[in-house]
Write an enzyme that holds these catalytic residues in place. Structure first.
Site, PDB file in Angstrom:
ATOM      1  N   PRO A  26       0.794  -1.495  -0.066  1.00  0.00           N
ATOM      2  CA  PRO A  26       0.031   0.128   0.161  1.00  0.00           C
ATOM      3  C   PRO A  26       0.721   1.337  -0.081  1.00  0.00           C
ATOM      4  CG  PRO A  26       0.000  -1.252   2.086  1.00  0.00           C
ATOM      5  CD  PRO A  26       0.539  -2.000   1.034  1.00  0.00           C
ATOM      6  N   ASN A  27       0.357   2.318  -0.785  1.00  0.00           N
ATOM      7  CA  ASN A  27       0.948   3.544  -0.645  1.00  0.00           C
ATOM      8  C   ASN A  27       2.304   3.637  -1.721  1.00  0.00           C
ATOM      9  OD1 ASN A  27      -1.119   4.827   0.627  1.00  0.00           O
ATOM     10  ND2 ASN A  27      -0.281   3.865   2.686  1.00  0.00           N
ATOM     11  N   ARG A  34       5.148  10.972  -2.348  1.00  0.00           N
ATOM     12  CA  ARG A  34       4.920  10.535  -0.987  1.00  0.00           C
ATOM     13  C   ARG A  34       6.075  10.897  -0.182  1.00  0.00           C
ATOM     14  NH1 ARG A  34       4.878   4.576   1.167  1.00  0.00           N
ATOM     15  NH2 ARG A  34       3.937   4.999   3.374  1.00  0.00           N
ATOM     16  N   TYR A  39      11.181   8.853   1.382  1.00  0.00           N
ATOM     17  CA  TYR A  39      10.903   7.764   0.277  1.00  0.00           C
ATOM     18  C   TYR A  39      11.640   8.102  -1.084  1.00  0.00           C
ATOM     19  CZ  TYR A  39       7.766   5.461   3.401  1.00  0.00           C
ATOM     20  OH  TYR A  39       7.212   5.133   4.720  1.00  0.00           O
ATOM     21  N   ASN A  91       8.041  -5.599  -1.325  1.00  0.00           N
ATOM     22  CA  ASN A  91       8.164  -4.304  -0.139  1.00  0.00           C
ATOM     23  C   ASN A  91       6.532  -4.306   0.437  1.00  0.00           C
ATOM     24  OD1 ASN A  91       7.955  -2.122   1.493  1.00  0.00           O
ATOM     25  ND2 ASN A  91       9.130  -0.549  -0.082  1.00  0.00           N
ATOM     26  N   ALA A  94       3.120  -0.625   4.653  1.00  0.00           N
ATOM     27  CA  ALA A  94       2.856  -0.662   6.209  1.00  0.00           C
ATOM     28  C   ALA A  94       2.313  -2.324   6.719  1.00  0.00           C
ATOM     29  CB  ALA A  94       1.577   0.131   6.424  1.00  0.00           C
ATOM     30  N   GLU A 115      12.982  -9.086   1.097  1.00  0.00           N
ATOM     31  CA  GLU A 115      11.973  -7.918   1.332  1.00  0.00           C
ATOM     32  C   GLU A 115      13.047  -6.979   1.381  1.00  0.00           C
ATOM     33  OE1 GLU A 115      11.221  -8.737   5.742  1.00  0.00           O
ATOM     34  OE2 GLU A 115      10.204  -6.522   5.956  1.00  0.00           O
ATOM     35  N   HIS A 117      12.755  -2.318   1.895  1.00  0.00           N
ATOM     36  CA  HIS A 117      12.142  -1.136   2.360  1.00  0.00           C
ATOM     37  C   HIS A 117      13.107  -0.188   1.841  1.00  0.00           C
ATOM     38  CE1 HIS A 117       9.530  -3.375   4.938  1.00  0.00           C
ATOM     39  NE2 HIS A 117      10.479  -4.123   5.490  1.00  0.00           N
ATOM     40  N   ARG A 124      13.239   4.361  12.629  1.00  0.00           N
ATOM     41  CA  ARG A 124      12.139   5.354  12.336  1.00  0.00           C
ATOM     42  C   ARG A 124      11.074   4.873  13.879  1.00  0.00           C
ATOM     43  NH1 ARG A 124       9.342   4.758   6.897  1.00  0.00           N
ATOM     44  NH2 ARG A 124       8.020   6.585   7.770  1.00  0.00           N
TER      45      ARG A 124
HETATM   46  C1  DQA Z   1       8.359   1.076   4.050  1.00  0.00           C
HETATM   47  C2  DQA Z   1       8.283   1.366   5.342  1.00  0.00           C
HETATM   48  C3  DQA Z   1       6.988   0.902   6.021  1.00  0.00           C
HETATM   49  O1  DQA Z   1       7.003   1.200   7.562  1.00  0.00           O
HETATM   50  C4  DQA Z   1       6.003   2.192   5.502  1.00  0.00           C
HETATM   51  O2  DQA Z   1       4.756   1.701   6.021  1.00  0.00           O
HETATM   52  C5  DQA Z   1       5.965   1.866   4.118  1.00  0.00           C
HETATM   53  C6  DQA Z   1       7.053   1.742   3.258  1.00  0.00           C
HETATM   54  C7  DQA Z   1       9.555   1.312   2.999  1.00  0.00           C
HETATM   55  O3  DQA Z   1       9.588   1.125   1.874  1.00  0.00           O
HETATM   56  O4  DQA Z   1      10.436   2.030   3.632  1.00  0.00           O
HETATM   57  O5  DQA Z   1       4.752   2.267   3.266  1.00  0.00           O
HETATM   58  O6  DQA Z   1       8.141  -0.371   3.608  1.00  0.00           O
END
Ligand code: DQA
Length: 165
Positions: A26-27, A34, A39, A91, A94, A115, A117, A124
């Site tokens: 998501p997102n 964003r 990011y 990735n 959240a 995985e 990020h 964080r």
């Molecule tokens: C994320 C880190 C997560 O905590 C966050 O909710 C994201 C992006 C990252 O790529 O740093 O949506 O996965």
């Protein structure tokens, strides 16, 4: 002879028949606009283009899929089984910190995954420090921005190269 697990079979099959699936949670469709201070400015399309170019150069097929919905990500992982996907890069956004269903799906299909990020989740808020995906992952890349995806892909391409005699 022991039946090879998924991913291991890749060592004997031609590199050109391999498929890597890139899953984005998501997102992540909003990358570029964003919270760029966290990011970065690179869009998801930019990331996928760079990964596709690199995979293509080595004759590996790359599929990418983004969803804001947990069940859709589970469905996509289940379909990967029928598509003979060799490795997954994910990735989970959240969902890293909340989902049990997505890591369960990864366990169910037994496709090895890395995985990724963009941000360093350990530097964080404390609710981001734990990921339900990390224990089952081949590896975790975090905090290196968009480059993290290419590093994950490089690790996979390395494992897909035919073994030297
Ligand atoms: C994320 C880190 C997560 O905590 C966050 O909710 C994201 C992006 C990252 O790529 O740093 O949506 O996965």
């Amino acid at each position: 002879m022991m039946k090879p697990t998924r991913g291991q079979k890749s060592k004997n099959s031609p590199v050109g028949s391999q498929c890597v699936l890139v899953l984005q949670g998501p997102n992540l469709n909003m990358l570029g606009s964003r919270e760029p201070e966290i990011y970065g400015h690179t869009t998801l399309a930019d990331i996928h283009r760079a990964m596709e170019n690199r995979a293509k150069a080595l004759g590996v097929r790359l599929e990418s899929y983004q969803s804001n919905h947990e069940g859709e990500l589970v469905d996509r992982i289940q379909s990967a089984l029928a598509e003979d996907v060799t490795f997954i890069i994910i990735n989970p956004g959240a969902y890293s910190h909340t989902s049990i269903a997505i890591p369960d799906a990864l366990k169910a299909v037994r496709i090895p995954y890395i995985e990724v990020h963009l941000s360093n989740i350990h530097a964080r808020e404390s609710f981001r420090h734990h990921s339900h995906f990390s224990a089952g992952a081949m590896g975790v890349v975090c905090g290196l921005g968009a480059q993290g995806y290419l590093l994950a892909l490089e690790a996979i391409l390395d494992r897909l190269r035919p073994a030297r005699p």
